[in-house]
Scaffold this active site. Sequence first.
Site, PDB file in Angstrom:
ATOM      1  N   LYS A  82       0.841  -1.185   0.000  1.00 25.60           N
ATOM      2  CA  LYS A  82       0.000   0.000   0.000  1.00 25.60           C
ATOM      3  C   LYS A  82       0.882   1.242   0.000  1.00 25.60           C
ATOM      4  CE  LYS A  82      -3.625   2.346   2.638  1.00 25.60           C
ATOM      5  NZ  LYS A  82      -4.452   2.289   3.862  1.00 25.60           N
TER       6      LYS A  82
ATOM      7  N   ASP B  58     -14.310   3.050   9.478  1.00 31.42           N
ATOM      8  CA  ASP B  58     -14.553   3.004   8.031  1.00 31.42           C
ATOM      9  C   ASP B  58     -14.839   1.578   7.578  1.00 31.42           C
ATOM     10  OD1 ASP B  58     -14.927   4.138   5.561  1.00 31.42           O
ATOM     11  OD2 ASP B  58     -12.811   4.185   5.028  1.00 31.42           O
TER      12      ASP B  58
END
Length: 665
Positions: free
Chosen positions: A332, A427
């Site tokens: 990432k 989230d």
Amino acid sequence: MDSKAYKNSNYSVEYMTVNTTGFYVFGYDEKVLVYQIGLSVSNFHVVKLDFNGQFTISSFSGTNLKQEFVGPDDGCQIPLACGRVGLCTDNTLSSSPLCSCPPNFHVASGNVGGCVPNDGSNSLPLACTNNHSESNSSDVSFLIIGYGVGYFGNIYSDPFMYGVNLSVCQGFCLSNCSCLGILYRNSSRSCFMIENELGSISNKGEEDMLGLIKVNILTNNKKNSQKERFPVIAAVLLPIVGMILVMAVFLLIWRKFRKSKNQDVKLGKSISISHSSGDLDHEAFYIPGLPSRFDYEELEVATENFKTLIGSGAFGVVYKGVLPDNNIVAVKKIMNIGVQGKKDFFTEIAVIGNIHHVNLVRLKGFCAQRGHRMLVYEYMNRGSLDRNLFGNGPVLEWQERLDVALGTARGLAYLHSGCDQKIIHCDIKPENILLHDQFQAKISDFGLSKLLSPQQSGLFTTMRGTRGYLAPEWLTNSAISEKTDVYSFGMVLLELVSGRKNCSFRSRSRSRHSNMDENNSTNNSGNSSNSSATGLVYFPLYALEMHEQRSYMDLADPRLEGRVTFDEVEKLVRIALCCVHEEPTLRPNMVSVVGMLEGGTSLPQPRMESLHFLRFYGRRFSEASVIEEDNENGSVIMIQQQPRDSTPIISAFSYISSQNISGPR
């Protein structure tokens, strides 16, 4: 460590009890509840601690005993599953594990049990006592038992030391007569000690974990003759040799310290972000159990110059890579560098690198070099839930959806109540739920997490999350708690039922999940608060309406073509509606949700008075849909905040735009 366990405080456990509703452990003179595990309601339970260390709780179901809890559930995590230093391997064909001996060891003869060194001049030591000192009778060394091993005690204790090399780890064990072996993790340079008793060794450990067992080298006769022959020489030389060794150790430590000044990680320092420095490469931070640190060039090679893009989000993009050891990883790349980006980057390392759960994505390493900020995760070969659920590939079967729901719930339960500090994800959405073999669900992306102590209220000042999954409290200046994640999970659960996005702009006729007659369709349209001229549907409200009418099969994904029952759909819809109550205190905690999904906890009825807000959202959804269709760039729907003693006018906050609103705005 069990997903059913709910942690209430950090007191030491002193007392336990069990009744018809659950299993409880207390601390502080039996006054403070530390852990609780919900059990099915039963006349009585049978609690058993077996001789081998396995703990079980059973209840009567009819005339049979039904096992409700077992700890540990892994046979190789029992202290003496294969005897002393026995190598334990899971047996998929039987509940009993397979036992063998590690290299340099063989099965002990007689009634000793376990394994002993191959070399007869070596023996396994005993922990020191007041009447015993191993140094008087032997020299001490180590035998390697190999890489990829584990030990049951590591689950319950942190490393003894962090950030040290193997020789230092061995040295501390040699100087401690209660230490009988060590496990050393190369990636984080962490040192675990096996103290007082030797148990079995698990063959299912981390790949970079090296195990060594201390052994006595039997040389009594030689020592005695040397002592008689050279008593004066020994008395003079031993202190000198000791001083030389001490000086050598200090020299090595000093050189290591000088070398570490030019690195990001410095032993003994806490996370420290310098606002005046434009480069983080010289910032000092220390994280217990720190994952591996990669150079930028290593990850550039592993990803073939960032060739294969496998995902993207508000904080960066993700590439597929292959490390030199052939392990496939997801890299990432953090994009929004800045003060907030730096904080989120280190927060994610601190959170993921220090917690371990089967339903949480494991952080394998990171890169912080020349302005590059990257995180290296284990690779999830089935991708994210949204691609599997909403894509054009094979349809997810109902059991697979249940497995995903249960795995996600267990991961959240661990974050909320299984860690030393409460962790709120903020989230939860299908994009952040990744799938591995057999559709094992793992929660990812902790960049928005907040670590809360039990004393903190958890009030956030900025809105975080993604449209369609944001709880109402974000807009009413209410405290944000773990119940915010529960709301998001409920929304994901509804999407698992329907197989489509809750907030997708689709006509009502296309969203119907059964061949209803015209009268039924007309009636539903007539009393539905989410109807519009174009027939757009807000699915959570539609689910509420079908719950009121007990028409649950209308909510099931039509692609399942009858491969799901009425009761199965009802179960998930009722759980989902309970999770999305407007009032956070009415939402169940994730431990209770896990119990509902597993069937050990009875299903509650949703509180209709706390679900009427969905009718406002449904109406605003239709209005926002018309506006968004007229604006190809997407429209921002404003929020009108009313006094706290009045009903807030919420203009579809879940549909602010087609973009995430992750992070502060």
